[in-house]
Design a protein around this motif. Sequence first.
Motif, PDB file in Angstrom:
ATOM      1  N   GLU A   1     109.106   2.281 -49.243  1.00 56.89           N
ATOM      2  CA  GLU A   1     109.421   2.970 -50.500  1.00 56.89           C
ATOM      3  C   GLU A   1     110.337   2.070 -51.318  1.00 56.89           C
ATOM      4  O   GLU A   1     111.341   1.569 -50.798  1.00 56.89           O
ATOM      5  N   ALA A   2     109.966   1.868 -52.573  1.00 62.95           N
ATOM      6  CA  ALA A   2     110.794   1.078 -53.490  1.00 62.95           C
ATOM      7  C   ALA A   2     111.897   1.980 -54.039  1.00 62.95           C
ATOM      8  O   ALA A   2     111.622   3.066 -54.545  1.00 62.95           O
ATOM      9  N   LEU A   3     113.139   1.533 -53.910  1.00 56.71           N
ATOM     10  CA  LEU A   3     114.287   2.324 -54.368  1.00 56.71           C
ATOM     11  C   LEU A   3     115.151   1.453 -55.280  1.00 56.71           C
ATOM     12  O   LEU A   3     115.536   0.339 -54.913  1.00 56.71           O
TER      13      LEU A   3
ATOM     14  N   PRO B   1     121.098   4.821 -57.195  1.00 53.40           N
ATOM     15  CA  PRO B   1     120.327   5.447 -58.279  1.00 53.40           C
ATOM     16  C   PRO B   1     120.848   6.808 -58.739  1.00 53.40           C
ATOM     17  O   PRO B   1     120.726   7.144 -59.912  1.00 53.40           O
TER      18      PRO B   1
ATOM     19  N   ILE C   1     114.593   6.294 -69.323  1.00 55.58           N
ATOM     20  CA  ILE C   1     113.911   6.504 -68.046  1.00 55.58           C
ATOM     21  C   ILE C   1     112.466   5.978 -68.115  1.00 55.58           C
ATOM     22  O   ILE C   1     111.918   5.538 -67.102  1.00 55.58           O
TER      23      ILE C   1
ATOM     24  N   VAL D   1     110.016  -0.505 -63.047  1.00 57.70           N
ATOM     25  CA  VAL D   1     109.821  -0.245 -61.611  1.00 57.70           C
ATOM     26  C   VAL D   1     108.350  -0.447 -61.230  1.00 57.70           C
ATOM     27  O   VAL D   1     108.034  -1.140 -60.263  1.00 57.70           O
TER      28      VAL D   1
ATOM     29  N   GLU E   1     105.267   8.598 -55.775  1.00 57.97           N
ATOM     30  CA  GLU E   1     106.012   9.755 -55.282  1.00 57.97           C
ATOM     31  C   GLU E   1     106.422  10.608 -56.478  1.00 57.97           C
ATOM     32  O   GLU E   1     107.178  10.169 -57.340  1.00 57.97           O
TER      33      GLU E   1
ATOM     34  N   ASP F   1     110.506  15.056 -51.713  1.00 51.61           N
ATOM     35  CA  ASP F   1     111.565  16.077 -51.589  1.00 51.61           C
ATOM     36  C   ASP F   1     110.969  17.464 -51.380  1.00 51.61           C
ATOM     37  O   ASP F   1     111.493  18.466 -51.898  1.00 51.61           O
TER      38      ASP F   1
ATOM     39  N   GLU G   1     111.614  12.174 -44.318  1.00 48.75           N
ATOM     40  CA  GLU G   1     112.596  11.183 -44.797  1.00 48.75           C
ATOM     41  C   GLU G   1     113.962  11.481 -44.187  1.00 48.75           C
ATOM     42  O   GLU G   1     114.230  12.602 -43.736  1.00 48.75           O
ATOM     43  N   GLY G   2     114.799  10.451 -44.129  1.00 53.30           N
ATOM     44  CA  GLY G   2     116.160  10.640 -43.622  1.00 53.30           C
ATOM     45  C   GLY G   2     116.245  10.798 -42.117  1.00 53.30           C
ATOM     46  O   GLY G   2     117.161  11.444 -41.607  1.00 53.30           O
ATOM     47  N   VAL G   3     115.293  10.195 -41.388  1.00 46.59           N
ATOM     48  CA  VAL G   3     115.344  10.267 -39.927  1.00 46.59           C
ATOM     49  C   VAL G   3     116.397   9.267 -39.428  1.00 46.59           C
ATOM     50  O   VAL G   3     116.264   8.062 -39.638  1.00 46.59           O
ATOM     51  N   GLU G   4     117.429   9.797 -38.815  1.00 40.69           N
ATOM     52  CA  GLU G   4     118.545   8.946 -38.385  1.00 40.69           C
ATOM     53  C   GLU G   4     118.709   8.880 -36.876  1.00 40.69           C
ATOM     54  O   GLU G   4     119.323   7.947 -36.356  1.00 40.69           O
TER      55      GLU G   4
END
Length: 277
Positions: free
Chosen positions: A58-60, A73, A86, A93, A150, A181, A237-240
């Motif tokens: 994923e490009a952030l 961001p 934007i 982007v 996304e 999200d 997302e956000g798997v830690e």
Amino acid sequence: EAKNGGRNQVRFFDPDLQKVLESRAAMEADLRRALDAGQLQLHYQPQCDVERRVIGVEALIRWLHPERGLIPPLEFIPIAEESSLILDIGCWVLNTACRQLAEWQKQPSMRHLQVAINVSAHQFNTHDFIKSVQTAISAHGVDATALKLELTETVIVNDVEAVKAKMLVLKAFGVKLSLDDFGTGYSSLAYLKQLPLDQLKIDRSFVRDIATDPSDEVMVKAIIDMANNFHLQVIAEGVETGEQLNFLKLHGCEAFQGYLFGRPVPASDLNFMVEGG
Ligand code: C2E
Ligand code: MG
Ligand code: MG
Ligand code: MG
């Protein structure tokens, strides 16, 4: 106080509010200059399959500010969202990610990568969005099937038929569509069924407390089941932690993104990660 009539209007000149407005305006001007001066950068975060293979990124966006360092961001995208800025950032982007994708598609070890970019609802809803995607794809000569957009649920709240029509054109190019999200917005299940999506992305807020909060557990299971029933890929997302990963795997999630697999990094560092790992 309201009885004081006309004199009250003077109170609308609130020095604190004035300051907030001035600093926002300054930030917006700064950001516009940053875009022109090449201070914006894309970092890329790996997305992995159950075997921990990197299947995409994923490009952030980040802002490398000359005095303040790397700005995340959430500190500047909301300000950009309040103006046409934007759209310019979104265009940058799209083109930057496609240029990078074209590079990767020339390298045997990288050519399988999917690149996902975040598209703001404003950007998606402009009349020339389709054209800008088509132009970026052809200008950089990328295989469009490796490009994923996304979108958030805010894209959908307006005119579902118009959104669907746009999505179908993008799908015809080969572009993939992900709903980011997922679970945090207001989109109804009826939309989900109607729209030509490829992927649902479980929001980080649900993944975070998966092992400790029973309601998040229920939520995550429901999202995975729903995605499977609609034949959508699901990514968390956000798997830690390993514990979160095990839970997700156990319940049928097959793609993952999070610090457990890697943080967002500049493209040059990712080359090293994928080839070395
Ligand atoms: P997002 O699209 O939901 O991106 C995922 C965010 O979660 C990223 O934050 C990522 O760095 C962070 N993240 C990923 N894994 C983990 C983890 O394991 N733990 C924690 N604590 N965080 C993790 P980031 O880069 O700060 O981006 C925040 C948001 O800014 C993005 O959320 C997206 O909504 C927006 N954004 C980022 N880049 C762009 C862009 O190019 N265009 C637009 N319109 N929005 C962008
Ligand atoms: Mg995203
Ligand atoms: Mg997300
Ligand atoms: Mg998120």
